[in-house]
Design a protein around this motif. Structure first.
Motif, PDB file in Angstrom:
ATOM      1  N   HIS B 161       0.884  -1.171   0.000  1.00 18.30           N
ATOM      2  CA  HIS B 161       0.000   0.000   0.000  1.00 18.30           C
ATOM      3  C   HIS B 161       0.917   1.216   0.000  1.00 18.30           C
ATOM      4  CE1 HIS B 161      -2.915   2.907   1.752  1.00 18.30           C
ATOM      5  NE2 HIS B 161      -3.863   2.086   1.359  1.00 18.30           N
ATOM      6  N   ILE B 162       0.519   2.328  -0.617  1.00 17.45           N
ATOM      7  CA  ILE B 162       1.445   3.459  -0.683  1.00 17.45           C
ATOM      8  C   ILE B 162       1.481   4.260   0.603  1.00 17.45           C
ATOM      9  CG2 ILE B 162       1.416   3.666  -3.191  1.00 17.45           C
ATOM     10  CD1 ILE B 162      -0.564   5.877  -3.022  1.00 17.45           C
ATOM     11  N   LEU B 163       0.444   4.164   1.405  1.00 14.99           N
ATOM     12  CA  LEU B 163       0.439   4.923   2.655  1.00 14.99           C
ATOM     13  C   LEU B 163       0.723   4.020   3.845  1.00 14.99           C
ATOM     14  CD1 LEU B 163      -0.275   7.857   3.665  1.00 14.99           C
ATOM     15  CD2 LEU B 163      -2.405   6.813   4.430  1.00 14.99           C
ATOM     16  N   ARG B 318      -0.666  14.232 -11.619  1.00 15.97           N
ATOM     17  CA  ARG B 318      -1.271  15.080 -10.583  1.00 15.97           C
ATOM     18  C   ARG B 318      -1.265  14.386  -9.228  1.00 15.97           C
ATOM     19  NH1 ARG B 318      -7.103  15.726 -12.958  1.00 15.97           N
ATOM     20  NH2 ARG B 318      -6.739  16.937 -14.822  1.00 15.97           N
ATOM     21  N   CYS B 319      -1.140  13.076  -9.266  1.00 20.86           N
ATOM     22  CA  CYS B 319      -1.338  12.259  -8.071  1.00 20.86           C
ATOM     23  C   CYS B 319      -0.509  12.738  -6.885  1.00 20.86           C
ATOM     24  CB  CYS B 319      -0.985  10.810  -8.393  1.00 20.86           C
ATOM     25  SG  CYS B 319      -1.064   9.733  -6.958  1.00 20.86           S
ATOM     26  N   ILE B 320      -1.169  12.893  -5.736  1.00 18.50           N
ATOM     27  CA  ILE B 320      -0.447  13.298  -4.524  1.00 18.50           C
ATOM     28  C   ILE B 320      -0.255  12.104  -3.578  1.00 18.50           C
ATOM     29  CG2 ILE B 320      -1.079  15.736  -4.667  1.00 18.50           C
ATOM     30  CD1 ILE B 320      -3.307  15.205  -2.622  1.00 18.50           C
ATOM     31  N   ARG B 321      -0.454  10.897  -4.105  1.00 15.91           N
ATOM     32  CA  ARG B 321      -0.182   9.663  -3.337  1.00 15.91           C
ATOM     33  C   ARG B 321      -0.954   9.618  -2.020  1.00 15.91           C
ATOM     34  NH1 ARG B 321       2.061   9.611  -7.716  1.00 15.91           N
ATOM     35  NH2 ARG B 321       4.300   9.534  -8.083  1.00 15.91           N
ATOM     36  N   CYS B 322      -2.229   9.970  -2.092  1.00 11.33           N
ATOM     37  CA  CYS B 322      -3.021   9.980  -0.864  1.00 11.33           C
ATOM     38  C   CYS B 322      -3.531   8.586  -0.529  1.00 11.33           C
ATOM     39  CB  CYS B 322      -4.192  10.943  -1.018  1.00 11.33           C
ATOM     40  SG  CYS B 322      -5.464  10.323  -2.111  1.00 11.33           S
ATOM     41  N   SER B 323      -3.647   7.735  -1.546  1.00 14.09           N
ATOM     42  CA  SER B 323      -4.123   6.353  -1.421  1.00 14.09           C
ATOM     43  C   SER B 323      -5.628   6.200  -1.304  1.00 14.09           C
ATOM     44  CB  SER B 323      -3.422   5.607  -0.279  1.00 14.09           C
ATOM     45  OG  SER B 323      -3.914   6.019   0.964  1.00 14.09           O
ATOM     46  N   ALA B 324      -6.378   7.270  -1.474  1.00 12.02           N
ATOM     47  CA  ALA B 324      -7.843   7.140  -1.411  1.00 12.02           C
ATOM     48  C   ALA B 324      -8.359   6.162  -2.460  1.00 12.02           C
ATOM     49  CB  ALA B 324      -8.511   8.501  -1.596  1.00 12.02           C
ATOM     50  N   CYS B 325      -7.741   6.163  -3.636  1.00 14.31           N
ATOM     51  CA  CYS B 325      -8.222   5.260  -4.689  1.00 14.31           C
ATOM     52  C   CYS B 325      -7.944   3.802  -4.330  1.00 14.31           C
ATOM     53  CB  CYS B 325      -7.635   5.635  -6.047  1.00 14.31           C
ATOM     54  SG  CYS B 325      -5.839   5.617  -6.138  1.00 14.31           S
ATOM     55  N   LEU B 326      -6.837   3.550  -3.637  1.00 18.28           N
ATOM     56  CA  LEU B 326      -6.549   2.174  -3.216  1.00 18.28           C
ATOM     57  C   LEU B 326      -7.601   1.713  -2.206  1.00 18.28           C
ATOM     58  CD1 LEU B 326      -3.658   3.290  -4.142  1.00 18.28           C
ATOM     59  CD2 LEU B 326      -2.723   1.660  -2.526  1.00 18.28           C
ATOM     60  N   PRO B 347      -5.619   1.432  -8.168  1.00 14.87           N
ATOM     61  CA  PRO B 347      -6.009   2.124  -9.405  1.00 14.87           C
ATOM     62  C   PRO B 347      -4.936   3.058  -9.944  1.00 14.87           C
ATOM     63  CG  PRO B 347      -7.821   2.133  -7.842  1.00 14.87           C
ATOM     64  CD  PRO B 347      -6.652   1.560  -7.117  1.00 14.87           C
ATOM     65  N   ILE B 348      -4.317   3.839  -9.064  1.00 15.55           N
ATOM     66  CA  ILE B 348      -3.295   4.761  -9.595  1.00 15.55           C
ATOM     67  C   ILE B 348      -2.111   3.965 -10.124  1.00 15.55           C
ATOM     68  CG2 ILE B 348      -2.244   5.196  -7.308  1.00 15.55           C
ATOM     69  CD1 ILE B 348      -2.419   7.637 -10.321  1.00 15.55           C
ATOM     70  N   GLY B 349      -1.795   2.862  -9.454  1.00 10.14           N
ATOM     71  CA  GLY B 349      -0.708   2.027  -9.941  1.00 10.14           C
ATOM     72  C   GLY B 349      -1.008   1.473 -11.318  1.00 10.14           C
ATOM     73  N   VAL B 378     -13.307   9.431  -5.694  1.00 13.11           N
ATOM     74  CA  VAL B 378     -12.641   9.801  -4.443  1.00 13.11           C
ATOM     75  C   VAL B 378     -11.329  10.556  -4.650  1.00 13.11           C
ATOM     76  CG1 VAL B 378     -13.631   7.878  -3.129  1.00 13.11           C
ATOM     77  CG2 VAL B 378     -11.416   7.590  -4.247  1.00 13.11           C
ATOM     78  N   CYS B 379     -10.814  10.592  -5.856  1.00 16.02           N
ATOM     79  CA  CYS B 379      -9.494  11.198  -6.066  1.00 16.02           C
ATOM     80  C   CYS B 379      -9.533  12.701  -5.794  1.00 16.02           C
ATOM     81  CB  CYS B 379      -9.000  10.943  -7.488  1.00 16.02           C
ATOM     82  SG  CYS B 379      -7.427  11.763  -7.823  1.00 16.02           S
ATOM     83  N   PRO B 380      -8.694  13.178  -4.871  1.00 20.59           N
ATOM     84  CA  PRO B 380      -8.742  14.598  -4.493  1.00 20.59           C
ATOM     85  C   PRO B 380      -8.237  15.535  -5.588  1.00 20.59           C
ATOM     86  CG  PRO B 380      -6.885  13.535  -3.429  1.00 20.59           C
ATOM     87  CD  PRO B 380      -7.679  12.442  -4.090  1.00 20.59           C
ATOM     88  N   VAL B 381      -7.557  14.991  -6.595  1.00 21.55           N
ATOM     89  CA  VAL B 381      -7.148  15.850  -7.702  1.00 21.55           C
ATOM     90  C   VAL B 381      -7.840  15.426  -9.003  1.00 21.55           C
ATOM     91  CG1 VAL B 381      -4.971  16.748  -6.791  1.00 21.55           C
ATOM     92  CG2 VAL B 381      -5.019  14.485  -7.830  1.00 21.55           C
ATOM     93  N   ALA B 382      -8.966  14.716  -8.829  1.00 18.59           N
ATOM     94  CA  ALA B 382      -9.864  14.396  -9.940  1.00 18.59           C
ATOM     95  C   ALA B 382      -9.195  13.740 -11.138  1.00 18.59           C
ATOM     96  CB  ALA B 382     -10.618  15.656 -10.383  1.00 18.59           C
ATOM     97  N   ILE B 383      -8.350  12.757 -10.876  1.00 17.15           N
ATOM     98  CA  ILE B 383      -7.756  12.016 -11.992  1.00 17.15           C
ATOM     99  C   ILE B 383      -8.796  11.022 -12.510  1.00 17.15           C
ATOM    100  CG2 ILE B 383      -5.869  10.497 -12.727  1.00 17.15           C
ATOM    101  CD1 ILE B 383      -4.227  11.592 -10.390  1.00 17.15           C
ATOM    102  N   ASP B 384      -9.121  11.129 -13.786  1.00 21.36           N
ATOM    103  CA  ASP B 384     -10.131  10.251 -14.376  1.00 21.36           C
ATOM    104  C   ASP B 384      -9.452   8.911 -14.712  1.00 21.36           C
ATOM    105  OD1 ASP B 384     -12.078   8.951 -15.783  1.00 21.36           O
ATOM    106  OD2 ASP B 384     -12.449  10.592 -17.213  1.00 21.36           O
ATOM    107  N   ILE B 385      -9.234   8.134 -13.659  1.00 22.08           N
ATOM    108  CA  ILE B 385      -8.503   6.875 -13.820  1.00 22.08           C
ATOM    109  C   ILE B 385      -9.203   5.913 -14.792  1.00 22.08           C
ATOM    110  CG2 ILE B 385      -7.630   4.827 -12.583  1.00 22.08           C
ATOM    111  CD1 ILE B 385      -7.001   6.685 -10.223  1.00 22.08           C
ATOM    112  N   PRO B 386     -10.543   5.751 -14.718  1.00 20.08           N
ATOM    113  CA  PRO B 386     -11.180   4.805 -15.647  1.00 20.08           C
ATOM    114  C   PRO B 386     -10.914   5.140 -17.121  1.00 20.08           C
ATOM    115  CG  PRO B 386     -12.692   5.394 -13.899  1.00 20.08           C
ATOM    116  CD  PRO B 386     -11.496   6.277 -13.737  1.00 20.08           C
TER     117      PRO B 386
HETATM  118  S1  SF4 Z   1      -6.826   9.087  -5.128  1.00 22.95           S
HETATM  119 FE1  SF4 Z   1      -5.852  10.353  -6.690  1.00 22.95          FE
HETATM  120  S2  SF4 Z   1      -4.263  11.488  -5.624  1.00 22.95           S
HETATM  121 FE2  SF4 Z   1      -4.882   9.835  -4.268  1.00 22.95          FE
HETATM  122  S3  SF4 Z   1      -3.428   8.178  -4.695  1.00 22.95           S
HETATM  123 FE3  SF4 Z   1      -5.218   7.835  -5.986  1.00 22.95          FE
HETATM  124  S4  SF4 Z   1      -4.730   8.887  -7.910  1.00 22.95           S
HETATM  125 FE4  SF4 Z   1      -3.290   9.643  -6.371  1.00 22.95          FE
END
Ligand code: SF4
Lengths: 242, 465
Positions: B161-163, B318-326, B347-349, B378-386
């Motif tokens: 996990h990143i966090l 943009r990812c700030i590695r918050c791990s919300a997406c995980l 997802p970010i991975g 949930v991404c705080p910087v709105a990355i459209d991962i899908p």
């Molecule tokens: S939710 Fe967004 S900012 Fe947070 S780790 Fe995932 S991609 Fe990065």
């Protein structure tokens, strides 16, 4: 109103009862249904599996098939979502600006069934009667791509005789995901397992949703368990009368 | 179609195992499934609570995305400004194209100090490039000081996990890891969280007091002043940043924000998204070395420029590695991070790793998602991962030659682009049989029944009405 039905390939080929229910429901509400015969599929499976290039003629066919329609209704959140949020982008990315513009036009006139009933027709009580215990699974694409929110639930709550029970962790994906169910079968199955436990915990006899694809997955699992829980599309419940 | 020109240059600590295979192993581990489900559901609820408190979350999120996009659009200029600010305050700046170069720089710097041991602040960038392994290669031991990272290190494990790298471990397992891996630990150690934390504290305290070289990453880097920011919960990072005489910070070039004002946005977005807290306990900001300290910053590319060059993929930076997406991902929740086989799981991975290393080295990751969309929500910087996953899938597919899948897809697309052909396929009542014969379906029938093909298609019914 004259409504063009986008029946979707899955309903056409595998779940015709869902299409029939949609037709009967709309006709009962006093609308004329047409089924443009040139339609086939929205191409979502191709797009989402990485074959957007191959989906181009499929998209073109869809756009042309519905060219003359005022409103287009699909009994599928996922297919309506693809039309609304993917077609124009794919066409643009593959260098066809004309198609992209036409696709954007189609997108504007396309509605998922519950959206059409609640937003366009302004009805939540469609006069249905369904005396069964039912739980509702909000499919991911209805929920997050189309943002249909509580529209399906409002329609279900208005059904006479229904015993609507809340599904635990309702908003969690059932694990279908199109070709994900095949490419990542083990993970998909694990997700399905949790979804089935949630369904079974409600003691409902019927699980409903706005997408035949997710219901095929959940229903396929429930049938394997010999659970006796029936998967029914939202339209199939709303169609029933006393 | 946009042509992808960038040449990925990143390493990524890859295991090389395809996702479906690694996932299958993880799914068979009931303890792991339980640990993950418990941890992620707890943190999901916490996040939802504190995010729900902010009436302007949507605007904050949009601001976060906009600031990052602005930085990325003129990254070269911001980097030059950052370098000038750093240099003028006495920090030495090093540039590294890839993991190898970054490790060489770090190793040279460490070697020059003569130390045999360094202490580390938790940092994803150093995991990405494999600093610990590189240091081991020159006989230097790197001690992780973040509790979860330490658990992973002592257990000879990989981060999941990143966090919370040890999210896949429960208390009893952690006690075992400490008992085996921590020199001089009380053999009667219990699995009480306080006892475990105390054991780690004792172990680390001794390191803080004796080791004179530290390696950190940075959560943010402020271009206008040359400041680095580390956000953490335990305070161990701050010990590393302030006590040692040599501080080496390894920073991905996408970590920049233009100004101090921009930090305000991220210091709200990050803790709420990552730990579900309103504010994290420790935020350390340093601008240049403290007295008597030598400070170095290694700016790492490692595939980032290539990612930036891709219009469909650059938003991943943009990812700030918050791990919300995980924590929200239903796939991650069931497989855990090891299944992703790369530094960045979840997802970010699935979008970042293949971009940093090139899709050919990570071809199964873009498919490790059901596209349910919760990561985007949930991404705080709105990355459209899908949407990015879909783009990457297209790239994976077009890099391959003809496969049974591509042939089936082509045939189906051919039928679907013309109603007469489509009707023939359906109307002959062959849909089910044709589909099951030509579309690869193994995997479906192991757990699910297929629907009975109907006697009549919808189209036939409509036609006969
Ligand atoms: S939710 Fe967004 S900012 Fe947070 S780790 Fe995932 S991609 Fe990065």
């Amino acid at each position: 109103m004259r409504v063009a039905l986008f029946v979707t390939c899955l309903v056409d080929g595998l779940f015709p009862d869902v299409g029939k229910a949609t037709v009967r429901l709309l006709e009962r509400l006093g609308h004329e249904v047409v089924v443009p015969s040139a339609q086939t599929c929205c191409g979502q499976m191709h797009i989402n599996t990485g074959y957007a290039g191959q989906a181009m003629p499929v998209i073109r066919n869809h756009v042309e098939a519905f060219e003359g329609a005022d409103v287009i209704v699909a009994p599928s959140g996922s297919c309506a979502g693809s039309v609304r949020h993917q077609h124009a982008d794919v066409a643009r990315a593959h260098g066809d600006a004309t198609l992209a513009e036409a696709a954007a036009g189609t997108a504007e006139r396309t509605y998922e069934l519950s959206e059409f009933l609640v937003d366009v027709l302004g009805v939540t009580d469609v006069g249905a009667y369904f005396p069964h215990r039912v739980t509702y699974h909000p499919t991911c694409h209805s929920l997050r791509v189309l943002d249909v929110r509580d529209r399906p639930l409002r329609l279900l709550r208005a059904v006479e005789g229904i015993d609507l029970v809340e599904l635990p962790s309702a908003e969690t994906c059932c694990g279908f995901g199109g070709t994900f169910a095949l490419k990542n079968a083990d993970t998909s199955t694990a997700m399905l397992g949790d979804k089935m436990s949630a369904v079974l915990s409600t003691k409902a006899g019927v699980v409903t949703a706005g997408d035949s694809s997710c219901l095929m997955h959940i229903g396929g699992g429930l049938s394997r368990l010999r659970s006796g829980v029936r998967p029914l599309h939202l339209a199939q419940i709303l169609e029933q009368t006393r | 179609m946009t042509t992808f020109l960038g040449m990925p240059a990143g390493g990524g600590n890859l295991t090389g195992e395809p996702f479906p295979k690694a996932a299958r192993e993880a799914l068979g581990n009931a303890q792991l499934r339980r640990n993950l489900a418990k941890a992620t559901s707890t943190i999901r609820a916490k996040r939802a609570n504190v995010v729900g408190e902010l009436p302007d979350w949507a605007q904050l999120r949009a601001a976060g995305a906009a600031i990052k996009d602005e930085v990325l659009a003129d990254l070269d200029e911001h980097l030059v400004r950052f370098e000038e600010a750093l240099t003028s305050r006495g920090t030495r700046v090093h540039w590294a194209r890839d993991a190898e170069e970054a490790n060489r720089i770090v190793c040279d710097l460490v070697r020059a100090t003569g130390t045999r041991e360094v202490i580390k602040v938790k940092s994803m960038a150093t995991v990405e490039i494999g600093v610990n392994e590189a240091l081991a290669g020159i006989g230097v031991h790197a001690v992780e000081t973040d509790l979860a990272e330490l658990i992973v290190q002592l257990g000879d494990d990989r981060s999941s996990h990143i966090l919370v790298p040890a999210i896949h471990r429960n208390r009893a397992e952690i006690r075992e890891v400490f008992r085996r891996g921590m020199p001089g630990v009380d053999p009667g150690l219990t699995d009480d969280p306080r006892a475990l934390a105390e054991a780690a504290r004792k172990h680390l305290r001794q390191k803080f007091m004796t080791v004179d070289v530290a390696i950190s990453g940075a959560n943010f880097a402020v271009a206008e002043t040359g400041s680095l920011v580390v956000v953490e919960s335990e305070g161990n990072g701050r010990m590393c940043l302030t006590l040692p005489r040599t501080l080496i910070s390894v920073v991905g070039i996408e970590k920049l924000v233009p100004s101090w004002r921009d930090l305000e946005v991220f210091l709200q977005l990050l803790p709420r998204s990552s730990t579900g807290e309103r504010m994290n306990p420790y935020t350390s900001v340093w601008t240049g070395p403290t007295e008597g300290q030598t400070s170095h910053v290694v700016l790492v590319d490692n595939g980032r420029t290539a990612t930036l060059a891709d219009p469909d993929g650059r938003a991943a930076l943009r990812c700030i590695r918050c791990s919300a997406c995980l924590n929200s991902c239903p796939v991650y929740e069931r497989t855990g991070g090891h299944a992703y086989g790369s530094t960045y799981p979840g997802p970010i991975g699935a979008v970042l790793s293949p971009q940093l290393t090139g899709v050919d080295r990570n071809p199964t990751l873009p498919f490790a998602s059901s596209l349910c969309g919760v990561c985007y929500d949930v991404c705080p910087v709105a990355i459209d991962i899908p949407s990015m996953l879909v783009h990457l899938r297209e790239r994976v597919v077009s890099a391959k030659r003809t496969t049974p899948e591509s042939t089936a897809m082509r045939a189906l697309a051919w039928a679907m682009s013309d109603a007469r052909r489509w009707r023939r396929l359906l109307g002959l009542g062959r849909f089910g049989r044709v589909a099951s014969r030509h579309v690869p379906l193994p995997g479906w029938s192991t757990a699910r029944d297929l629907p009975e093909p109907p006697k009549e298609t919808f189209r036939d019914w409509w036609g006969s009405r």
